[in-house]
Write an enzyme that holds these catalytic residues in place. Structure first.
Site, PDB file in Angstrom:
ATOM      1  N   PHE A   9      21.156  -3.897  11.613  1.00 33.53           N
ATOM      2  CA  PHE A   9      22.588  -4.072  11.879  1.00 33.53           C
ATOM      3  C   PHE A   9      23.399  -4.285  10.617  1.00 33.53           C
ATOM      4  O   PHE A   9      24.613  -4.070  10.596  1.00 33.53           O
ATOM      5  CB  PHE A   9      22.801  -5.228  12.864  1.00 33.53           C
ATOM      6  CG  PHE A   9      22.770  -6.605  12.247  1.00 33.53           C
ATOM      7  CD1 PHE A   9      23.939  -7.248  11.872  1.00 33.53           C
ATOM      8  CD2 PHE A   9      21.564  -7.267  12.040  1.00 33.53           C
ATOM      9  CE1 PHE A   9      23.917  -8.509  11.304  1.00 33.53           C
ATOM     10  CE2 PHE A   9      21.532  -8.525  11.483  1.00 33.53           C
ATOM     11  CZ  PHE A   9      22.706  -9.155  11.108  1.00 33.53           C
ATOM     12  N   LYS A  10      22.750  -4.708   9.527  1.00 34.43           N
ATOM     13  CA  LYS A  10      23.477  -4.958   8.278  1.00 34.43           C
ATOM     14  C   LYS A  10      24.178  -3.694   7.768  1.00 34.43           C
ATOM     15  O   LYS A  10      25.172  -3.775   7.044  1.00 34.43           O
ATOM     16  CB  LYS A  10      22.526  -5.491   7.209  1.00 34.43           C
ATOM     17  CG  LYS A  10      21.711  -6.718   7.623  1.00 34.43           C
ATOM     18  CD  LYS A  10      22.570  -7.950   7.768  1.00 34.43           C
ATOM     19  CE  LYS A  10      21.780  -9.150   8.262  1.00 34.43           C
ATOM     20  NZ  LYS A  10      20.897  -9.745   7.300  1.00 34.43           N
ATOM     21  N   ASP A  11      23.652  -2.511   8.134  1.00 37.89           N
ATOM     22  CA  ASP A  11      24.289  -1.261   7.709  1.00 37.89           C
ATOM     23  C   ASP A  11      25.721  -1.140   8.218  1.00 37.89           C
ATOM     24  O   ASP A  11      26.566  -0.501   7.578  1.00 37.89           O
ATOM     25  CB  ASP A  11      23.500  -0.052   8.222  1.00 37.89           C
ATOM     26  CG  ASP A  11      22.147   0.111   7.550  1.00 37.89           C
ATOM     27  OD1 ASP A  11      22.054  -0.139   6.334  1.00 37.89           O
ATOM     28  OD2 ASP A  11      21.185   0.497   8.237  1.00 37.89           O
TER      29      ASP A  11
END
Length: 473
Positions: free
Chosen positions: A116-118
């Protein structure tokens, strides 16, 4: 839109200044002076924007409420460049799917590093490059990762003009896949530093360097951790996208369950809720490192040392000092910077924690919607097995923590669990649960066997600073 420090510093700054700065001068975190409010008419407008123009257009609408020092056409172009099917795999960018009943999963892990950091980091890379080019400056990013932030940052920043990345991580504490994603990058502007310690040691180094104002100024130090407001702001968008996909009318409410370590992901949900998004509950799901669960149950926030921070099968949550928690506490104590400073300087920094009154614990739930729960290794295995064998869906270990805790807080409204990574990133635990390996995207075949580019260091601020100097002078 102006921004203030959670610790009461007198300065008020614009978005592009805090984009490059990271921590405030007094060690606090930046927040907007006030949260923009979303009216019913505006929510309807956003519903139409997502349906007809897509996620990038929705991102522009939300971000433009907070960013007024980038021309609208430029900001719109940055969003369009960031949120594409080519980068995120689907037109929806963050598709919502049903797990069972009113328990849903919002897929946030289709980006370049499968986490999810993307969602925020891809935008941050483009924002950095845009603003540095506009100013004719360079930036040296110092970050800390427990697994996913590092690879997301490095993939977003590799080859970017005017940017170097120095990423610290806890030596030997990430999964083999996570290590390979980071350490196999050979780009000259990417530097991996494995710290002999736990994630909290890495995070402490980043904060210590950021608080050395002379060093920070000389070497143009910035951050990509979620202490950077721009990253958290980008995450606010997918709360709106999840809500709009799960509902058809503005009168409906939803709840979100978020696997939580550093409190950044769920803090974005808090911001969305403060803006008026109809969120009933924000459910904090922890693993065995349950400092946050303990707080929301008892009002005690007690940071744990390296020796008492457990190494678990959901390693991205192996955190016992949640940086973004200060943002929520600032709101909880009535946006009182002096009170927040006492809690985090005299409390956390000097005494290892603090305790709030039962009334404030109740307010965290009644006024702000926060509840919590804890998941263990056995819970993860059981949840992964159940979701795969009974429901036909394979989930990673962190998302499993979220599903386990979400089930304990189900009510009438839809419950969206934020998917944090794809199962391949934690293959050993998936195999333990299911007796089979998860699917691996072809582009990552053999990644563990690529040459590694990493240096190992003790947990020492001065050695990290010396390494940065060596590669910048």
């Amino acid at each position: 839109m102006l921004y203030l420090s959670t610790r009461g510093h007198a300065d008020r700054k614009r978005f592009c200044d805090i984009l490059l700065e990271g921590l405030a001068p007094d060690g606090g975190l930046y927040l907007p002076v006030e949260y923009p409010q979303i009216s019913d008419a505006k929510l309807t407008e956003l519903r139409n924007v997502l349906a007809n123009q897509g996620y990038a257009a929705l991102a522009f609408e939300i971000l433009s409420l907070y960013i007024d020092d980038i021309p609208a056409d430029d900001l719109r172009a940055l969003c369009a460049k960031t949120y594409t099917k080519e980068v995120f795999g689907t037109d929806a960018i963050v598709p919502v799917r049903t797990l069972e009943g009113n328990l849903l999963i919002e897929a946030l892990s289709n980006g370049p590093t499968l986490a999810f950091k993307d969602m925020a980091m891809q935008l941050l890379g483009n924002l950095f490059e845009y603003e540095l080019t506009r100013r004719g400056e360079e930036l040296n990013i110092l970050g800390a990762t427990s697994g996913d932030t590092g690879s997301a940052a490095e993939y977003a920043m590799r080859g970017k003009k005017g940017v170097r990345v120095f990423m610290t991580s806890p030596h030997g504490r990430m999964s083999p896949f996570q290590q390979a994603q980071m350490f196999s990058l050979q780009d000259e502007n990417i530097h991996n530093i494995a710290i002999e310690g736990v994630f909290d040691d890495c995070q402490d180094i980043v904060k210590a360097v950021s608080n050395d104002h002379a060093f920070k100024a000389k070497y143009k130090i910035g951050t990509v951790n979620s202490i950077n407001w721009a990253r958290l702001l980008a995450q606010v968008v997918y709360y709106f996208a999840g809500y709009l996909q799960a509902t058809t009318r503005n009168e409906e409410k939803v709840s979100f369950t978020v696997p939580s370590g550093n409190f950044g992901n769920i803090c974005a949900g808090h911001v969305a809720r403060q803006m008026g998004l109809p969120i009933a509950q924000l459910v904090v799901a922890t693993n065995e490192n349950d400092v946050l669960d303990e707080f929301f149950r008892t009002g005690v926030y007690q940071v744990r040392g390296s020796a008492n921070t457990y190494e678990t099968s959901s390693p991205s949550m192996d955190i016992s000092k949640a940086s973004n928690f200060e943002r929520f506490i600032f709101d909880l104590v009535g946006r009182d910077g002096a009170a927040t400073r006492v809690l985090f300087e005299a409390g956390v920094a000097e005494q290892g924690g603090f305790k709030l009154s039962p009334l404030m614990v109740e307010e965290a739930a009644s006024k702000y919607g926060f509840v919590s729960g804890k998941s263990t290794h056995a819970d993860r295995l059981a949840t992964i097995k159940d979701c795969y064998e009974r429901l036909g869906q394979m989930i990673d270990t962190h998302t499993a923590d979220g599903v386990k805790v979400a089930r304990e807080h189900l009510r009438a409204e839809p419950m969206l669990v934020l998917e944090t990574a794809l199962p391949i990133k934690f293959a050993a635990t998936i195999e333990e649960a299911l007796g089979r390996q998860p699917e691996r995207p072809a582009k990552f075949d053999g990644i563990e066997y690529l040459p590694k580019r990493v240096v190992v260091m003790p947990s020492d601020v001065e050695q990290v600073k010396a390494y940065i100097q060596q590669h910048c002078d």
